[in-house]
Scaffold this motif. Structure first.
Motif, PDB file in Angstrom:
ATOM      1  N   TYR A  20       0.834  -1.204   0.000  1.00 47.35           N
ATOM      2  CA  TYR A  20       0.000   0.000   0.000  1.00 47.35           C
ATOM      3  C   TYR A  20       0.862   1.245   0.000  1.00 47.35           C
ATOM      4  CZ  TYR A  20      -3.827   3.110   1.263  1.00 47.35           C
ATOM      5  OH  TYR A  20      -4.758   4.114   1.282  1.00 47.35           O
ATOM      6  N   SER A  28     -17.077  -2.202   1.395  1.00 51.89           N
ATOM      7  CA  SER A  28     -17.021  -1.841  -0.012  1.00 51.89           C
ATOM      8  C   SER A  28     -18.193  -0.946  -0.363  1.00 51.89           C
ATOM      9  CB  SER A  28     -17.094  -3.102  -0.862  1.00 51.89           C
ATOM     10  OG  SER A  28     -16.028  -3.935  -0.538  1.00 51.89           O
ATOM     11  N   VAL A  79      -7.329  -2.074   3.336  1.00 54.79           N
ATOM     12  CA  VAL A  79      -7.988  -1.520   2.143  1.00 54.79           C
ATOM     13  C   VAL A  79      -7.682  -2.392   0.926  1.00 54.79           C
ATOM     14  CG1 VAL A  79      -8.070   0.460   0.567  1.00 54.79           C
ATOM     15  CG2 VAL A  79      -7.927   0.847   3.034  1.00 54.79           C
ATOM     16  N   ASP A 131      -9.635  -5.515   0.889  1.00 52.29           N
ATOM     17  CA  ASP A 131     -11.012  -5.264   0.439  1.00 52.29           C
ATOM     18  C   ASP A 131     -11.086  -5.317  -1.077  1.00 52.29           C
ATOM     19  OD1 ASP A 131     -12.445  -5.033   2.702  1.00 52.29           O
ATOM     20  OD2 ASP A 131     -12.571  -2.838   2.734  1.00 52.29           O
ATOM     21  N   MET A 169     -13.553  -1.998   7.155  1.00 46.57           N
ATOM     22  CA  MET A 169     -13.902  -1.138   6.023  1.00 46.57           C
ATOM     23  C   MET A 169     -14.858  -1.880   5.090  1.00 46.57           C
ATOM     24  SD  MET A 169     -10.348   0.713   5.146  1.00 46.57           S
ATOM     25  CE  MET A 169      -9.231   1.023   6.511  1.00 46.57           C
TER      26      MET A 169
END
Lengths: 251, 343
Positions: A10, B3, A169, A172, B1
């Motif tokens: 990241y 989407s 993140v 995801d 988190m």
């Protein structure tokens, strides 16, 4: 069936290019045909680790994206000087490190779908068993694409808060892109943290296996300036850990 | 988190770009790019400007996935492909019986620009030959030429999800060289088959042929028909569901000029071609194809376009009458699967 391994982090400075170069070399040492593509178009660098001089890089990933060459035309046999043994082969497709070329990519962009087509063509032309993709840090069109096509995604994490959040993140995104195999590599771990505890904590936090752990050390810091570490230091603990990660990738 | 919709939308566009089906199309593109048979239409100078290397393949599924390879954004004039869709608009304007009384639905072995009307009824054979297309354009409602053109452009916009313009030089060239089409129109006027606003209708016909589209548009137009008249990406209805079968069946019987019989036998997907190099092909309930490659065969169909449709039909069993298992399963190639090696 060829296997695509994307190495991603990241944030910058995680040691992504070093790890990619060393893992690709380790796999090639097993006798495989391996390719590495540097998709870090804004800040290319992995060619340095393979001692590929910019003057030699007449064709690059940029040439392909601009329709001037096939991707395989920009593949350089960097394994020749590494004494890979067992008939292994290692090619690198670098990105251009000319300021004009970087500016052109930033200004005009490119059709990200070309990457997918180019990778497939490269794998066919060079008959690759493994294709490693070194990426630009953070999330962008090309990281999305390289994540989506990878049979195995390696996420490099340093044990600090910014990396932890960013990695969540990225995971995801990887889930949204239906990536089947994701593994985490912990790099630059401080000596004060117990390795096994750290491994377990990271694996539990993300629900993703930890493929390897590399300590923060001067030996590793020398990687960048010294060429491919695992070739220079075949008996080093770091090299052994690289071999362990390579085995997990090849499973 | 969690989407958000944004992530999903972007991720979907990336998975479409990397899916096995797109990889398949990409290989097809590479294979047929080297095919250099055929010649670019040159009956008007603007068409001759097309680059024979232009080649785009687009496929849109009825659930709204769009796969593109090659020159899918390159605009070109729609030419005869417009005929099928304007026929749909005429059906909406007047209903089937009235439209049938003005234009037949019988395939013809004659060339697309033949000056032939049915001896008993004076109707042109079908809406895909020039005579039938002019008679169909005549049926488009509107108080003047501008409004009629606007209605056509709006209709194409519902099929493609974007707004369309015409290529003015192509329109003017078609108009200034279109003596044969004028002759056909006046012959039909003589028999009372078209209204006397004949110059306006001819302009409209030349304009509809000059509408700019790209391969992606053609795939969405076909996918809209495949999806029962509703654009699968926007959800907008482009054609009354009662008339989808009318449009698709004349495409099957008459869509590929005078090689329609051979096409129905070998490919089977109802399709329409244009001399601009476009082909739009419908696989009902599954997907729409849009192929763009300017070099044409002797009958006026895109050489690469034909080959791509043949190959797709064969590999995925897209011929509507095919019952044998296809070499490749469309659903698997669209969805991707762990055992599928498209590399």
């Amino acid at each position: 069936m060829p296997k695509v391994i994307s190495v991603h982090s990241y944030r910058g400075g995680t040691g992504k290019s070093n790890l990619t170069a060393n893992l690709a070399t380790t796999v090639a040492q097993q006798g495989y045909r391996v390719g590495v593509v540097d998709t870090d178009l804004p800040s290319p660098g992995i060619h340095n680790i393979f001692d590929l001089e910019p003057e030699v890089m007449t064709k690059t990933l940029n040439s392909y994206l601009w329709g001037e060459a096939d991707l395989a035309d920009g593949a350089y046999d960097v394994g020749r000087n590494l004494n890979l043994g067992k008939g292994g082969t290692l090619f690198l497709v670098p990105s251009s490190c000319k300021a004009d070329d970087i500016a052109r990519i930033l200004k005009d962009g490119y059709d990200v779908r070309l990457l997918n087509d180019g990778f497939r063509q490269l794998v066919k032309t060079l008959e690759l068993d493994y294709l490693f993709i070194d990426t630009h840090p953070g999330l962008s069109k090309e990281t999305f694409l390289t994540i989506a096509i990878s049979h195995c995604l390696l996420l490099i994490v340093r044990p600090d808060k910014q990396d932890y959040q960013g990695t969540a993140v990225t995971l995801d995104v990887a889930r949204q892109l239906n990536v089947r195999h994701v593994q985490i590599v912990i790099n630059k771990a401080l000596a004060c943290l117990a390795p096994e505890v750290l491994r377990q904590k990271v694996a539990e936090t993300y629900g993703v296996p930890v493929a390897g752990l590399f300590p923060l050390s001067e030996d590793i810091a020398k990687l960048a300036s010294e060429g491919v570490f695992c070739v220079r230091h075949p008996e080093h603990l770091v090299t052994q850990e690289l071999q362990a990660v390579a085995r997990r990738i090849m499973e | 988190m969690t989407s958000t919709g944004e992530l999903k939308a972007f991720a979907d566009s990336i998975t479409a770009a990397t899916s096995p089906f797109r990889n398949y199309l990409s290989d097809l593109h590479r294979e047929y790019l080297s095919l250099t048979e055929g010649t670019v239409a040159d009956y008007i100078p603007e068409l001759a400007l097309a680059d024979p290397q232009w080649f785009g393949i687009a496929a849109a599924t009825v659930d709204g996935q769009v796969f593109e390879v090659g020159h899918c954004d390159q605009p070109f004039t729609i030419q005869s492909i417009s005929k099928a869709f304007v026929y749909g608009l005429a059906l909406e304007d007047h209903g089937r019986d009235y439209v049938n009384s003005k234009v037949g639905v019988e395939p013809t072995g004659e060339a697309f620009n033949a000056i032939v009307l049915d001896e008993a009824t004076n109707r042109p054979c079908n809406p895909m030959v020039n005579a039938g297309a002019i008679a169909t354009a005549d049926l488009i409602k509107g108080k003047d030429g501008t409004e009629r053109l606007k209605r056509m452009l709006d209709m194409f916009g519902r099929y493609t999800g974007r707004s369309h313009d015409i290529n003015v030089p192509v329109f003017l060239s078609e108009k200034s060289t279109g003596h044969r089409n004028r002759a056909i129109a006046y012959l039909m006027l003589n028999f009372g088959m078209v209204s006397d606003r004949i110059d306006e209708t001819l302009d409209l016909y030349f304009q509809q042929c000059s509408i700019l589209v790209n391969a992606r548009d053609l795939s969405l137009m076909a996918a809209t028909l495949a999806n029962g008249g509703v654009n699968p990406v926007t959800g907008d209805r482009a054609l009354d569901q009662r008339y989808v079968q009318d449009v698709v069946s004349v495409m099957l019987t008459c869509g590929m000029y005078d090689s329609s019989g051979d096409w129905a036998y070998r490919v089977g997907m109802p399709a329409k071609s244009g001399v601009g190099g476009g082909i739009t092909a419908v696989s009902p309930g599954k997907l729409g194809l849009g192929i763009f490659s300017p070099p044409l065969d002797a009958k006026g169909n895109s050489v690469r376009g034909i080959r791509v449709c043949q190959q797709l039909s064969k590999d995925f069993g897209l011929h509507p009458f095919n019952v044998a298992p296809a070499p490749k399963d469309l659903a698997t190639w669209l969805m991707g699967s762990a055992d599928l090696d498209s590399w």
